[in-house]
Design a protein around this motif. Structure first.
Motif, short mmCIF file in Angstrom:
data_model
loop_
_atom_site.label_atom_id
_atom_site.label_comp_id
_atom_site.label_asym_id
_atom_site.label_seq_id
_atom_site.Cartn_x
_atom_site.Cartn_y
_atom_site.Cartn_z
N PHE A 257 18.87 19.54 -8.33
CA PHE A 257 19.40 18.33 -7.72
C PHE A 257 20.28 17.56 -8.69
CE2 PHE A 257 15.25 18.81 -5.36
CZ PHE A 257 15.82 19.23 -4.18
N GLY A 258 20.77 18.24 -9.72
CA GLY A 258 21.62 17.58 -10.71
C GLY A 258 20.87 16.50 -11.46
N SER A 259 21.56 15.42 -11.78
CA SER A 259 20.95 14.33 -12.55
C SER A 259 19.87 13.60 -11.76
CB SER A 259 22.03 13.34 -13.01
OG SER A 259 22.69 12.78 -11.88
N ALA A 260 19.89 13.74 -10.42
CA ALA A 260 18.89 13.06 -9.59
C ALA A 260 17.48 13.53 -9.89
CB ALA A 260 19.21 13.27 -8.12
N GLY A 261 17.32 14.74 -10.43
CA GLY A 261 16.00 15.29 -10.71
C GLY A 261 15.61 15.26 -12.17
N GLU A 262 16.36 14.56 -13.00
CA GLU A 262 16.02 14.47 -14.42
C GLU A 262 14.68 13.77 -14.62
OE1 GLU A 262 19.27 12.57 -16.36
OE2 GLU A 262 20.55 14.35 -16.32
N ASN A 263 14.41 12.77 -13.78
CA ASN A 263 13.12 12.09 -13.76
C ASN A 263 12.46 12.36 -12.40
OD1 ASN A 263 13.80 10.94 -16.28
ND2 ASN A 263 14.85 9.25 -15.23
N ILE A 264 11.14 12.48 -12.40
CA ILE A 264 10.45 12.82 -11.15
C ILE A 264 9.21 11.97 -10.96
CG2 ILE A 264 11.25 15.22 -11.29
CD1 ILE A 264 8.21 15.89 -11.90
N ILE A 265 8.68 12.05 -9.75
CA ILE A 265 7.39 11.45 -9.40
C ILE A 265 6.48 12.56 -8.88
CG2 ILE A 265 6.25 10.10 -7.60
CD1 ILE A 265 8.34 7.99 -7.92
N ILE A 266 5.24 12.52 -9.33
CA ILE A 266 4.18 13.32 -8.72
C ILE A 266 3.31 12.35 -7.93
CG2 ILE A 266 2.24 14.88 -9.05
CD1 ILE A 266 3.49 15.76 -11.68
N GLU A 267 3.02 12.71 -6.69
CA GLU A 267 2.39 11.76 -5.77
C GLU A 267 1.31 12.45 -4.96
OE1 GLU A 267 5.02 8.77 -3.70
OE2 GLU A 267 4.53 10.05 -2.01
N GLU A 268 0.28 11.72 -4.63
CA GLU A 268 -0.75 12.30 -3.76
C GLU A 268 -0.19 12.55 -2.36
OE1 GLU A 268 -4.05 10.06 -2.09
OE2 GLU A 268 -3.16 8.20 -2.84
N PRO B 71 0.82 -1.22 0.00
CA PRO B 71 0.00 0.00 0.00
C PRO B 71 0.85 1.27 0.00
CG PRO B 71 -0.10 -1.12 2.13
CD PRO B 71 0.59 -2.05 1.20
N THR B 72 0.52 2.17 -0.93
CA THR B 72 1.24 3.44 -1.05
C THR B 72 0.30 4.45 -1.69
OG1 THR B 72 3.31 4.48 -1.80
CG2 THR B 72 2.24 2.95 -3.33
N GLY B 73 0.76 5.68 -1.79
CA GLY B 73 -0.07 6.73 -2.38
C GLY B 73 -0.12 6.64 -3.90
N LYS B 74 -1.18 7.21 -4.47
CA LYS B 74 -1.30 7.33 -5.92
C LYS B 74 -0.11 8.14 -6.45
CE LYS B 74 -3.98 9.88 -9.36
NZ LYS B 74 -5.10 10.83 -9.57
N TYR B 75 0.41 7.72 -7.61
CA TYR B 75 1.56 8.43 -8.16
C TYR B 75 1.61 8.28 -9.67
CZ TYR B 75 3.98 4.12 -9.42
OH TYR B 75 4.32 2.94 -10.03
N ARG B 76 2.43 9.14 -10.29
CA ARG B 76 2.82 8.98 -11.69
C ARG B 76 4.26 9.42 -11.84
NH1 ARG B 76 -0.20 11.01 -16.76
NH2 ARG B 76 1.64 9.92 -17.58
N SER B 77 5.00 8.73 -12.68
CA SER B 77 6.40 9.10 -12.92
C SER B 77 6.52 9.78 -14.28
CB SER B 77 7.30 7.86 -12.86
OG SER B 77 6.92 6.91 -13.85
N PHE B 78 7.51 10.69 -14.37
CA PHE B 78 7.69 11.47 -15.59
C PHE B 78 9.16 11.62 -15.92
CE2 PHE B 78 3.71 12.80 -13.68
CZ PHE B 78 2.82 12.78 -14.76
N LYS B 79 9.44 11.55 -17.22
CA LYS B 79 10.81 11.76 -17.73
C LYS B 79 10.88 12.95 -18.67
CE LYS B 79 11.94 6.87 -17.23
NZ LYS B 79 12.48 5.64 -17.87
N ASN B 80 9.73 13.63 -18.84
CA ASN B 80 9.64 14.76 -19.76
C ASN B 80 8.97 15.93 -19.05
OD1 ASN B 80 7.62 16.25 -21.76
ND2 ASN B 80 9.42 15.62 -22.96
N LEU B 81 9.55 17.12 -19.18
CA LEU B 81 9.08 18.30 -18.46
C LEU B 81 7.64 18.64 -18.81
CD1 LEU B 81 9.54 20.81 -16.67
CD2 LEU B 81 10.47 21.96 -18.68
N GLU B 82 7.32 18.71 -20.10
CA GLU B 82 5.98 19.12 -20.51
C GLU B 82 4.93 18.12 -20.05
OE1 GLU B 82 5.21 22.03 -21.71
OE2 GLU B 82 7.35 22.53 -21.58
N GLU B 83 5.25 16.83 -20.14
CA GLU B 83 4.31 15.81 -19.68
C GLU B 83 4.08 15.90 -18.17
OE1 GLU B 83 5.56 11.98 -20.95
OE2 GLU B 83 5.33 12.43 -23.10
N ALA B 84 5.15 16.22 -17.45
CA ALA B 84 5.02 16.36 -16.00
C ALA B 84 4.12 17.53 -15.64
CB ALA B 84 6.40 16.55 -15.37
N LEU B 85 4.28 18.64 -16.34
CA LEU B 85 3.44 19.82 -16.07
C LEU B 85 1.97 19.51 -16.36
CD1 LEU B 85 5.74 22.62 -17.55
CD2 LEU B 85 5.28 22.16 -15.14
#
Length: 417
Positions: A175-186, A116-130
């Protein structure tokens, strides 16, 4: 036996403190250590990320056991490298360390194995993340995929704040390369708790519970930090809730590790939110937490060297862990400006005036020309065992009030429960 502890923070000082109590340990080295570890270990000026130099030191000095504190060397494969050379080392191999090294992998692992965890989506592209922000309500959480020293998590209250955080991570690369991909989470609400577990030979054995304080200001306000206070045990983790965590979280983690073929040996730190819908996992860390280590290890009555050895050998049992019934509280003194920009090199005074029953763990200090100086954002963890939280926290705050360095800050509401 000779032990090498890798790292320079309060966690590593606490590890050295506990190892020094072992009858089996004759010599402790700490690489690179800090102003506090130097009193119980020999500090060695080696960067924790320099795996080959650490390996060379361990072989040259006939180190019997290496204990890895921070996550970076674990994610980079220090355990794999030491084991290739036949050296005993406590911590997961690279294949297991990815549970912290990539938040995207970690979330996908939780989803795949029904943890069990929160709802999330992962993104590797800036526009898609926005665009992805439209799928979430506020507040929401944005996380950098990689390692950020505990600072790659932003709680956003508005769309404007969320867009800025995404651009900061993915475009400005704060955060350098660590932030190239992100997660948006509830954003999950409830009671946050920390559960450190020993993992070995298909077993997951929880240590005593703890609760840390991530926000820099009283009342859980301000930006996230690496943790500025903690207490153990956490009363919110009742026997019934622990049973539920075992059933819904720990058992599924065991299944996941087995299915993925991951022979995990070491500590698995599980960050949990106790929500109205039950316990949900916020994150995994693959090492001792900081400041959780500073309140959990003082309550440990077993020989920690034996525990490390048995975990490596796969023979560890729950019965090997003996705990004090006392409560433990720690409050972290921080540099002005932390967790953002801060200055180092401020002279620290007053530590010699602390009561003997207090334990002082150094997070970010160094000794220069006989003077104790600040050398980090988190500087000192003033810690105390007590019959109850009220007595322990009173002694801690009496003690921290005797310490001074320019710009020193600390929260006043730690363990006020």
């Amino acid at each position: 036996m000779k032990v090498l502890v890798i790292g320079s923070g309060g966690r590593e000082h606490a590890l050295c403190y506990k190892l020094a109590q072992s009858k089996r340990v004759s010599k402790i080295y700490c690489a690179p250590g800090n102003g506090g570890t130097s009193s119980i270990a020999e500090n060695v000026n080696i960067n924790p990320k320099d795996i080959e130099l650490l390996l060379s030191f361990a072989k040259t000095n006939s180190i019997d056991l290496t204990v890895v504190g921070p996550e970076d060397p674990l994610v980079s494969g220090i355990v794999d490298r030491f084991e290739e050379e036949g050296l005993r080392i406590f911590g997961p191999r690279m294949e297991g360390a990815i549970l912290e090294g990539s938040k995207i992998y970690s979330k996908e692992f939780m989803k795949k194995y029904h943890i069990p965890t929160g709802k999330y989506r992962s993104f590797k592209n800036l526009e898609e993340a926005l665009k992805g922000l439209d799928e979430f309500l506020y507040p929401l959480v944005i996380k950098a995929d990689g390692l950020c020293l505990g600072k790659g998590v932003v709680i956003c209250q508005s769309e404007e704040e969320a867009k800025k955080s995404i651009k900061d991570m993915m475009s400005e690369k704060v955060f350098g390369s660590a932030g190239e991909n992100i997660i948006i989470e509830e954003f999950l609400t409830g009671i946050e708790t920390s559960l450190l577990c020993l993992v070995s030979n298909g077993k997951i054995i929880p240590l005593e519970s703890a609760r840390d304080y991530k926000k820099i200001y009283d009342g859980d306000l301000g930006p996230n930090t690496g943790g500025v206070g903690c207490f153990s045990p956490n009363p919110a983790l009742t026997r019934d809730i622990l049973k539920e965590i075992d059933r819904t979280v720990l058992q599924n983690i065991k299944i996941g590790l087995e299915e993925e073929g991951i022979d995990y040996k070491g500590i698995l730190f599980i960050g949990l939110m106790l929500t109205e819908d039950g316990p949900k996992v916020l994150e995994f860390n693959v090492r001792f937490g900081d400041p959780e280590t500073e309140v959990v290890l003082p309550r440990l009555e077993s020989d920690i060297a034996d525990i490390f050895q048995k975990t490596i050998d796969g023979t560890i049992r729950k019965e090997d862990l003996k705990w004090s019934d006392k409560c433990c509280v720690t409050v972290v003194a921080t540099s002005e400006g932390y967790p953002k920009k801060y200055e180092k090199g401020k002279e620290i005074s007053g530590v010699e005036n602390l009561d003997k029953e207090l334990i002082l763990f150094h997070n970010g200090t160094k000794i220069v020309n006989g003077k104790l100086l600040t050398d980090g954002g988190r500087v000192l963890s003033v810690t105390c065992l007590g019959e109850n939280f009220e007595k322990a926290r009173k002694k801690v705050y009496n003690g921290i009030g005797k310490i001074y360095f320019q710009g020193m800050k600390y929260r006043n509401d730690i363990a006020d429960i």
